[in-house]
Design a protein around this motif. Structure first.
Motif, mmCIF file in Angstrom:
data_model
loop_
_atom_site.group_PDB
_atom_site.id
_atom_site.type_symbol
_atom_site.label_atom_id
_atom_site.label_comp_id
_atom_site.label_asym_id
_atom_site.label_seq_id
_atom_site.Cartn_x
_atom_site.Cartn_y
_atom_site.Cartn_z
ATOM 1 N N ILE A 1 2.903 7.170 3.074
ATOM 2 C CA ILE A 1 3.712 8.023 2.197
ATOM 3 C C ILE A 1 3.184 9.460 2.269
ATOM 4 O O ILE A 1 2.062 9.689 2.720
ATOM 5 C CB ILE A 1 3.689 7.511 0.736
ATOM 6 N N ASN B 1 9.319 11.443 3.154
ATOM 7 C CA ASN B 1 9.777 10.166 3.696
ATOM 8 C C ASN B 1 8.713 9.094 3.456
ATOM 9 O O ASN B 1 7.626 9.384 2.927
ATOM 10 C CB ASN B 1 10.056 10.318 5.197
ATOM 11 N N VAL B 2 9.015 7.888 3.836
ATOM 12 C CA VAL B 2 8.153 6.722 3.695
ATOM 13 C C VAL B 2 8.248 5.991 5.031
ATOM 14 O O VAL B 2 9.348 5.795 5.539
ATOM 15 C CB VAL B 2 8.697 5.852 2.527
ATOM 16 N N ILE B 3 7.116 5.640 5.617
ATOM 17 C CA ILE B 3 7.123 4.965 6.922
ATOM 18 C C ILE B 3 6.445 3.611 6.792
ATOM 19 O O ILE B 3 5.222 3.547 6.627
ATOM 20 C CB ILE B 3 6.402 5.821 8.002
ATOM 21 N N PRO B 4 7.230 2.518 6.857
ATOM 22 C CA PRO B 4 6.622 1.198 6.678
ATOM 23 C C PRO B 4 6.020 0.661 7.974
ATOM 24 O O PRO B 4 6.255 -0.479 8.342
ATOM 25 C CB PRO B 4 7.799 0.352 6.188
ATOM 26 N N GLN B 5 5.285 1.503 8.649
ATOM 27 C CA GLN B 5 4.549 1.084 9.842
ATOM 28 C C GLN B 5 3.262 1.878 9.939
ATOM 29 O O GLN B 5 3.293 3.114 9.995
ATOM 30 C CB GLN B 5 5.358 1.310 11.133
ATOM 31 N N THR C 1 1.741 -5.358 2.865
ATOM 32 C CA THR C 1 2.749 -4.454 3.422
ATOM 33 C C THR C 1 2.131 -3.065 3.385
ATOM 34 O O THR C 1 1.818 -2.559 2.301
ATOM 35 C CB THR C 1 4.046 -4.463 2.598
ATOM 36 N N THR D 1 2.089 -5.473 10.965
ATOM 37 C CA THR D 1 1.387 -4.458 11.754
ATOM 38 C C THR D 1 -0.105 -4.798 11.799
ATOM 39 O O THR D 1 -0.608 -5.591 10.993
ATOM 40 C CB THR D 1 1.546 -3.070 11.121
ATOM 41 N N ALA E 1 4.922 8.070 13.595
ATOM 42 C CA ALA E 1 6.038 7.541 14.379
ATOM 43 C C ALA E 1 7.367 8.190 13.989
ATOM 44 O O ALA E 1 8.319 8.198 14.776
ATOM 45 C CB ALA E 1 6.126 6.024 14.201
ATOM 46 N N VAL F 1 2.243 0.904 4.012
ATOM 47 C CA VAL F 1 3.281 1.939 4.048
ATOM 48 C C VAL F 1 2.635 3.324 3.978
ATOM 49 O O VAL F 1 1.793 3.590 3.113
ATOM 50 C CB VAL F 1 4.249 1.761 2.867
ATOM 51 N N THR G 1 0.808 -1.216 0.000
ATOM 52 C CA THR G 1 0.000 0.000 0.000
ATOM 53 C C THR G 1 0.840 1.265 0.000
ATOM 54 O O THR G 1 2.017 1.269 0.408
ATOM 55 C CB THR G 1 -0.945 0.058 1.225
ATOM 56 N N TYR G 2 0.227 2.323 -0.471
ATOM 57 C CA TYR G 2 0.786 3.672 -0.506
ATOM 58 C C TYR G 2 -0.281 4.544 0.153
ATOM 59 O O TYR G 2 -1.183 5.023 -0.512
ATOM 60 C CB TYR G 2 1.033 4.099 -1.952
#
Lengths: 333, 333
Positions: free
Chosen positions: B233, B191-195, B229, B205, B185, B231, B150-151
């Protein structure tokens, strides 16, 4: 060693000069080449201020090493002649990557392919970042399937791409107006563009197919089942990749983490409890590809693994990998 | 019909009021509830200026319909009592989504599950956007495996998330300083936050597992092999999803496109030659989920398909789906 950077004014060209210095590459003379438009201007480098020259075979043939950060068309027109003139050439474009007589190299994976070749291709940025993590997993567990979705930064489109993202983000925030675009097919500010490079007959983009074609060649797995969705997002630097793999032999996150922890070119950043995982803001400027979010993916039974990668595509995805290749050339020659 | 929006000052709450008006929901009286902090303030709506009330069962029990856009904790504390008092309740939180006695509904997929229930759960935004496209493909070709990356936009974290992205992007561009963060977080600007949401024992998650758990329940496929997954953005609105599926029976892009073109809630945007594909800037404010980049994925032989989705997660991912459920409740009751 007389080293030339061809395409010295671009994002990758500038990074090449930085990386040569940072890695203490034995440069005795640095020559910078660019288009006639930039010729005559001066560029500050760790080797002093250097006047940029317009490229010609005559001017470049005395180099020992030429690092090309130019278009595929330019590389096609000039790289083989330069190599035949005795210059070792590392080409960053896609011109020769799939040519049978040109090695495509990520040194951590297939340095041996360099052999006595004088023209070496540097892979696509997304591919380089991917295979540096895939290869150690392949060695340990085998690879059956690879599915990749990318989160690619504006810098993949060079300095102009980064400038456009900054300018158009300002326009949205300060003028409230819609973002414009010239470099990208659509506005990138606060948007997502699921197209990088042109579309192929199979409806994948060239960028997506490069990841498949080049990964197979570098890893020596011509039949590897691998697919990619390549997406441009509004970040400046660092490509992120969500990777799902099916291995040939059972894999656990613990075993995968142990393998990646020992892999050259990879830094495991994987501590969910501390909210540590790969991100562009931490991977920017780093040589190593960050690997994290390592977990068992039950979609492939006990052979499924997910991971998330972040790599600076101007470094491992371009300039760093090119200089790493050059270091091996030097050792070989 | 006396309709109450609980959590009226949030991003989803405001969108609920807009959607009720846009869809000409037969509102005879609109009541807006929020925290005691907002109580007494006035909010402009298509039904005039309305004074926001602090929530109490006494104040809400005369409603015919309550649309909850509140936290899971608030919903757990109040939703069942409200439903038992005779109010039809559509809850947007995750509190009841996996409860056996509460239907989890995307009307295009499983409207029949509503039955005579008075408490209905609205799914996670990413899930709603996904299943509206997956279900018609399942009906036509069967589903064996689903892999999603996902975005996700800042609005998934509410109005505060959007405000933080805007403020911190300005800080980076105007002050050159590092972006800060409170809602997310890590800094989200560029940036990109994979949480998204908290980590589970299996290293996925909660957001990622919601997509799996909820898709299975809505589609009635308890054993579906599905992974995600998720993410975050730096976009404001609209979640994008790169989806790879393995079908049970052979599928072609043409056949899949034809199926999706007829599917309710889906708009096929898939003309690579014209550079048309789903994007946040085109999907924003649209009821339908955009589906495009439809192509055969050879990783799964002749049963592999890739597609790219963009859906406004404040609409189909939240407010629109909730009102669509309410429309069916009304028909049912």
């Amino acid at each position: 060693m007389r080293v030339g950077v061809i395409g010295a004014t671009g994002a990758v060209g500038k990074e090449l000069v930085e990386v040569l210095a940072k890695r203490r590459f034995p440069v005795t003379e640095l020559c910078l080449f660019a288009s006639t438009r930039s010729a005559g201007t001066k560029q500050k480098t760790p080797w002093g201020e250097i006047t940029i020259e317009a490229y010609s075979l005559e001017a470049a043939r005395n180099l020992d090493l030429a690092l090309l950060a130019v278009s595929g068309d330019f590389a096609k027109a000039h790289a083989r002649a330069l190599a035949e003139a005795g210059v070792a050439v590392v080409d960053n474009s896609s011109a020769f990557r799939l040519e049978q007589d040109v090695p495509l190299v990520v040194p951590e994976v297939n340095a041996a392919a360099i052999g006595n070749h004088r023209l070496i291709a540097n892979p696509n940025c997304t591919t380089a970042i991917l295979v540096v993590a895939l290869e150690p997993l392949r060695q340990a567990f085998g690879l059956r399937r690879v599915i990749v979705s990318t989160y690619q930064a504006a810098s993949g489109a060079g300095a102009e791409g980064m400038a456009e993202l900054e300018r158009e983000t300002r326009r949205v925030l300060l003028e409230g107006g819609p973002a414009g675009h010239e470099v990208f097919a659509h506005p990138l500010a606060f948007n997502v563009i699921p197209q990088i490079d042109s579309f192929q007959p199979n409806a994948y983009t060239r960028e997506e197919m490069k990841v498949a074609w080049e990964s197979r060649k570098i890893m020596g797995l011509p039949d590897l089942l691998i697919s990619c969705t390549a997406v441009r997002i509004p970040t400046f630097r660092v490509h992120a990749e969500a990777v799902t793999i099916e291995t040939e032999r059972p894999v656990t996150p613990e075993a995968a983490r142990a393998v990646l922890a020992k892999a050259a070119g990879v830094k495991v950043v994987d501590d969910p409890a501390a909210q540590l995982y790969p991100m562009p803001i931490t991977a920017t400027g780093q040589d190593d590809v960050e690997a994290g979010r390592i977990r068992a993916n039950p979609v492939f039974g006990d052979c499924g693994l997910d991971l998330f990668l972040c790599g600076d595509q101007l470094l491992k995805g371009a300039a760093l990998n090119a200089v790493q290749i050059a270091e091996r050339l030097r050792l070989a020659g």
